[in-house]
Design an enzyme around this catalytic site. Structure first.
Site, PDB file in Angstrom:
ATOM      1  N   ASP A  40       0.796  -1.130   0.008  1.00 35.21           N
ATOM      2  CA  ASP A  40      -0.056   0.007   0.141  1.00 35.21           C
ATOM      3  C   ASP A  40       0.748   1.193  -0.004  1.00 35.21           C
ATOM      4  O   ASP A  40       1.788   1.588   0.973  1.00 35.21           O
ATOM      5  CB  ASP A  40      -0.704   0.126   1.274  1.00 35.21           C
ATOM      6  CG  ASP A  40      -1.874   1.164   1.317  1.00 35.21           C
ATOM      7  OD1 ASP A  40      -2.783   1.158   0.630  1.00 35.21           O
ATOM      8  OD2 ASP A  40      -1.470   2.258   1.938  1.00 35.21           O
ATOM      9  N   TYR A  98       3.310  10.080  -0.046  1.00 38.22           N
ATOM     10  CA  TYR A  98       4.252   9.605   0.938  1.00 38.22           C
ATOM     11  C   TYR A  98       5.561   9.815   0.375  1.00 38.22           C
ATOM     12  O   TYR A  98       6.395   9.613   1.417  1.00 38.22           O
ATOM     13  CB  TYR A  98       3.907   7.966   1.169  1.00 38.22           C
ATOM     14  CG  TYR A  98       2.565   7.412   1.779  1.00 38.22           C
ATOM     15  CD1 TYR A  98       1.655   8.329   2.155  1.00 38.22           C
ATOM     16  CD2 TYR A  98       2.183   5.977   1.585  1.00 38.22           C
ATOM     17  CE1 TYR A  98       0.447   8.098   2.710  1.00 38.22           C
ATOM     18  CE2 TYR A  98       1.068   5.754   2.159  1.00 38.22           C
ATOM     19  CZ  TYR A  98       0.031   6.716   2.631  1.00 38.22           C
ATOM     20  OH  TYR A  98      -1.063   6.301   3.067  1.00 38.22           O
ATOM     21  N   LYS A 116      -2.805   6.205  -4.304  1.00 35.94           N
ATOM     22  CA  LYS A 116      -3.777   7.151  -4.074  1.00 35.94           C
ATOM     23  C   LYS A 116      -3.428   8.650  -4.498  1.00 35.94           C
ATOM     24  O   LYS A 116      -2.558   9.017  -4.967  1.00 35.94           O
ATOM     25  CB  LYS A 116      -3.715   7.414  -2.671  1.00 35.94           C
ATOM     26  CG  LYS A 116      -3.893   5.876  -1.796  1.00 35.94           C
ATOM     27  CD  LYS A 116      -3.971   6.172  -0.201  1.00 35.94           C
ATOM     28  CE  LYS A 116      -3.796   4.776   0.293  1.00 35.94           C
ATOM     29  NZ  LYS A 116      -2.223   4.653   0.953  1.00 35.94           N
ATOM     30  N   HIS A 136      -7.538   9.924  -2.301  1.00 31.28           N
ATOM     31  CA  HIS A 136      -6.971   9.665  -1.012  1.00 31.28           C
ATOM     32  C   HIS A 136      -7.835  10.133   0.263  1.00 31.28           C
ATOM     33  O   HIS A 136      -7.849   9.506   1.352  1.00 31.28           O
ATOM     34  CB  HIS A 136      -5.539  10.297  -0.729  1.00 31.28           C
ATOM     35  CG  HIS A 136      -4.562   9.966   0.193  1.00 31.28           C
ATOM     36  ND1 HIS A 136      -3.124   9.854   0.064  1.00 31.28           N
ATOM     37  CD2 HIS A 136      -4.900   9.382   1.408  1.00 31.28           C
ATOM     38  CE1 HIS A 136      -2.697   9.374   1.061  1.00 31.28           C
ATOM     39  NE2 HIS A 136      -3.654   9.052   1.841  1.00 31.28           N
TER      40      HIS A 136
HETATM   41  N1  LIG Z   1      -5.649   5.975   3.627  1.00 31.32           N
HETATM   42  C1  LIG Z   1      -5.181   6.822   4.256  1.00 31.32           C
HETATM   43  O1  LIG Z   1      -5.375   7.940   4.457  1.00 31.32           O
HETATM   44  C2  LIG Z   1      -4.166   6.255   5.081  1.00 31.32           C
HETATM   45  C3  LIG Z   1      -3.890   7.013   6.533  1.00 31.32           C
HETATM   46  C4  LIG Z   1      -3.202   6.281   7.387  1.00 31.32           C
HETATM   47  C5  LIG Z   1      -2.357   4.994   6.723  1.00 31.32           C
HETATM   48  N2  LIG Z   1      -2.527   4.546   5.663  1.00 31.32           N
HETATM   49  C6  LIG Z   1      -1.814   3.081   5.245  1.00 31.32           C
HETATM   50  O2  LIG Z   1      -1.914   2.256   6.397  1.00 31.32           O
HETATM   51  C7  LIG Z   1      -0.602   1.963   6.643  1.00 31.32           C
HETATM   52  C8  LIG Z   1      -0.718   1.529   7.966  1.00 31.32           C
HETATM   53  O3  LIG Z   1      -0.910   2.601   8.932  1.00 31.32           O
HETATM   54  P1  LIG Z   1      -0.001   3.579   9.692  1.00 31.32           P
HETATM   55  O4  LIG Z   1       1.531   3.447   9.114  1.00 31.32           O
HETATM   56  O5  LIG Z   1      -0.466   4.915  10.041  1.00 31.32           O
HETATM   57  O6  LIG Z   1       0.204   2.812  11.063  1.00 31.32           O
HETATM   58  P2  LIG Z   1       0.222   1.201  11.803  1.00 31.32           P
HETATM   59  O7  LIG Z   1       0.457   0.056  10.922  1.00 31.32           O
HETATM   60  O8  LIG Z   1      -0.827   1.151  12.576  1.00 31.32           O
HETATM   61  O9  LIG Z   1       1.483   1.409  12.915  1.00 31.32           O
HETATM   62  C9  LIG Z   1       2.766   1.531  12.340  1.00 31.32           C
HETATM   63  C10 LIG Z   1       3.665   1.492  13.541  1.00 31.32           C
HETATM   64  O10 LIG Z   1       3.320   0.138  14.196  1.00 31.32           O
HETATM   65  C11 LIG Z   1       4.923  -0.348  14.270  1.00 31.32           C
HETATM   66  N3  LIG Z   1       4.737  -1.673  14.392  1.00 31.32           N
HETATM   67  C12 LIG Z   1       4.697  -2.623  13.214  1.00 31.32           C
HETATM   68  N4  LIG Z   1       4.709  -3.688  13.498  1.00 31.32           N
HETATM   69  C13 LIG Z   1       4.527  -3.866  14.680  1.00 31.32           C
HETATM   70  C14 LIG Z   1       4.551  -4.788  15.586  1.00 31.32           C
HETATM   71  N5  LIG Z   1       4.465  -6.045  15.177  1.00 31.32           N
HETATM   72  N6  LIG Z   1       4.718  -4.696  17.079  1.00 31.32           N
HETATM   73  C15 LIG Z   1       4.783  -3.443  17.502  1.00 31.32           C
HETATM   74  N7  LIG Z   1       4.918  -2.422  16.571  1.00 31.32           N
HETATM   75  C16 LIG Z   1       4.690  -2.549  15.242  1.00 31.32           C
HETATM   76  C17 LIG Z   1       5.782   0.404  13.262  1.00 31.32           C
HETATM   77  O11 LIG Z   1       7.142   0.336  13.468  1.00 31.32           O
HETATM   78  P3  LIG Z   1       8.129  -0.228  12.836  1.00 31.32           P
HETATM   79  O12 LIG Z   1       8.114   0.233  11.413  1.00 31.32           O
HETATM   80  O13 LIG Z   1       9.478   0.203  13.629  1.00 31.32           O
HETATM   81  O14 LIG Z   1       8.191  -1.734  12.916  1.00 31.32           O
HETATM   82  C18 LIG Z   1       5.154   1.836  13.291  1.00 31.32           C
HETATM   83  O15 LIG Z   1       5.590   2.605  14.537  1.00 31.32           O
HETATM   84  C19 LIG Z   1       0.090   3.148   6.230  1.00 31.32           C
HETATM   85  O16 LIG Z   1       1.508   2.865   6.195  1.00 31.32           O
HETATM   86  C20 LIG Z   1      -0.423   3.554   4.829  1.00 31.32           C
HETATM   87  O17 LIG Z   1      -0.049   2.450   4.056  1.00 31.32           O
HETATM   88  C21 LIG Z   1      -3.524   5.137   4.910  1.00 31.32           C
END
Ligand SMILES: NC(=O)c1ccc[n+]([C@@H]2O[C@H](COP(=O)([O-])OP(=O)(O)OC[C@H]3O[C@@H](n4cnc5c(N)ncnc54)[C@H](OP(=O)(O)O)[C@@H]3O)[C@@H](O)[C@H]2O)c1
Length: 316
Positions: free
Chosen positions: A43, A48, A77, A110
């Site tokens: 994704d 980004y 997006k 997005h």
């Molecule tokens: N459409 C939108 O508007 C939108 C908005 C937000 C996000 N997104 C998409 O969704 C994806 C995921 O959301 P997000 O990046 O906001 O947050 P997330 O996936 O909820 O959390 C990411 C955080 O969790 C940590 N993490 C990952 N695996 C872990 C584990 N097994 N144990 C403990 N911590 C862990 C990561 O650290 P490390 O990297 O150090 O492992 C990072 O700090 C985004 O990257 C993006 O692609 C889309």
């Protein structure tokens, strides 16, 4: 890998790698590592600012025979500054050029928010395009043309509420394939979940682990990390999972695809292992009973009545 069938007949893998906030180097390494260990869904997004490196990771993996193009599901997006119908193809082509790919599997609007052409981020209300002047349905219709041109396989939206979906569907006559929104036990969005199920709109869960590495402007005093919730921790231990794995397994069990971000090889593997876990009924009901509510990705500055939303609640 389990898949969900979209309303256009295409299939989306239930689990993928998020790439928001991954620095360029991290994005390249994370994508390569993820594809090497068995991920088949990445994704990303124009905003980004790492699509070059995400694309390098994908293209190198294809070249090295780790995965075939048709085996990896790539999402990108359309950024808010490309909403004018005449800008939509430009936004998409910029993404494809950076990724080094001929098409993306899923292309999402997005945000239900339009910035004036060329405005990466708004500095004042004048930099927004009121939805009355540039309706979301016009942007969506331009995105559907990309599908006809073969540049994208499926078209969806992100961060859309029920009322925004209803208006866009009524005006365009087309139901988006996907709505990618924030979903986790603190923000299960049950009403949106049930509306989308009824309409055949697949939900992808973003920030499923609580987005602990969000930038400062998205943090709030006193917020509590869902990964540290006691019920999550205890239930995870009972299931033989880590808290993050439990949240991933819960999301897939619910029928949503889920895209946790990690740039760490150990956690990339840990998260993938959760995708094949079958959640027990006891664990499902324990998580469903959590009643703390919190939204981690809430850009208050974009909630402008009369410009980006009808009333004063962006999310309704
Ligand atoms: N459409 C939108 O508007 C939108 C908005 C937000 C996000 N997104 C998409 O969704 C994806 C995921 O959301 P997000 O990046 O906001 O947050 P997330 O996936 O909820 O959390 C990411 C955080 O969790 C940590 N993490 C990952 N695996 C872990 C584990 N097994 N144990 C403990 N911590 C862990 C990561 O650290 P490390 O990297 O150090 O492992 C990072 O700090 C985004 O990257 C993006 O692609 C889309």
């Amino acid at each position: 890998m389990k898949t969900f069938t979209l309303n256009d007949g295409n299939a989306i893998p239930a689990f993928g790698l998020g790439t928001w906030k991954s620095s360029e180097d991290d994005a390249y390494r994370a994508v390569k590592e993820a594809l090497r260990v068995g991920y088949n869904h990445i994704d990303g997004a124009w905003i980004y600012q790492n699509e070059d490196e995400v694309g390098r990771g994908i293209c190198e993996s294809i070249k090295e025979g780790i995965i075939k193009r048709e085996e990896v599901f790539v999402t990108s997006k359309l950024w808010n500054s490309f909403h004018a119908p005449e800008d939509v193809e430009k936004g998409c082509r910029e993404t494809l050029t950076k990724l080094g790919l001929e098409y993306v599997d899923l292309y999402l609007m997005h945000w239900p928010v339009a910035f004036r052409s060329g405005k990466l981020m708004p500095e004042g209300t004048e930099d927004f395009w009121p939805l009355s002047d540039l309706p979301l349905s016009k942007t969506f219709e331009a995105m559907l043309k990309l599908r006809d041109q073969g540049l994208v396989k499926s078209v969806g939206v992100s961060n859309f509420s029920i009322s925004k979906l209803e208006k866009m569907i009524a005006e365009s006559g087309v139901v988006p394939a996907v709505n990618q929104v924030e979903l986790h036990p603190y923000n299960p969005q049950e009403e949106l979940f049930s509306y989308c199920s009824d309409k055949g709109i697949h939900l992808t869960a973003y920030s499923p682990l609580g987005s602990g590495d969000r930038p400062k402007f998205l943090r709030h005093k006193g917020e509590s990390p869902v990964l540290e919730n006691e019920i999550v921790k205890v239930t995870a231990a009972e299931e033989g999972l880590t808290p993050a794995q439990l949240l991933i397994a819960w999301a897939i069990d619910r029928g949503t695809s889920v895209i946790p971000k990690s740039a760490n090889p150990g956690r990339i593997a840990e998260n993938l292992a959760a995708a094949s876990h079958t959640l027990s009924a006891k664990a499902r009901s324990a998580i469903n009973e959590i009643d703390t509510r919190f939204r981690y990705v809430d850009i208050k500055e974009w909630c402008l009545p009369g410009i980006t939303c009808e009333g004063d609640n962006f999310w309704v």
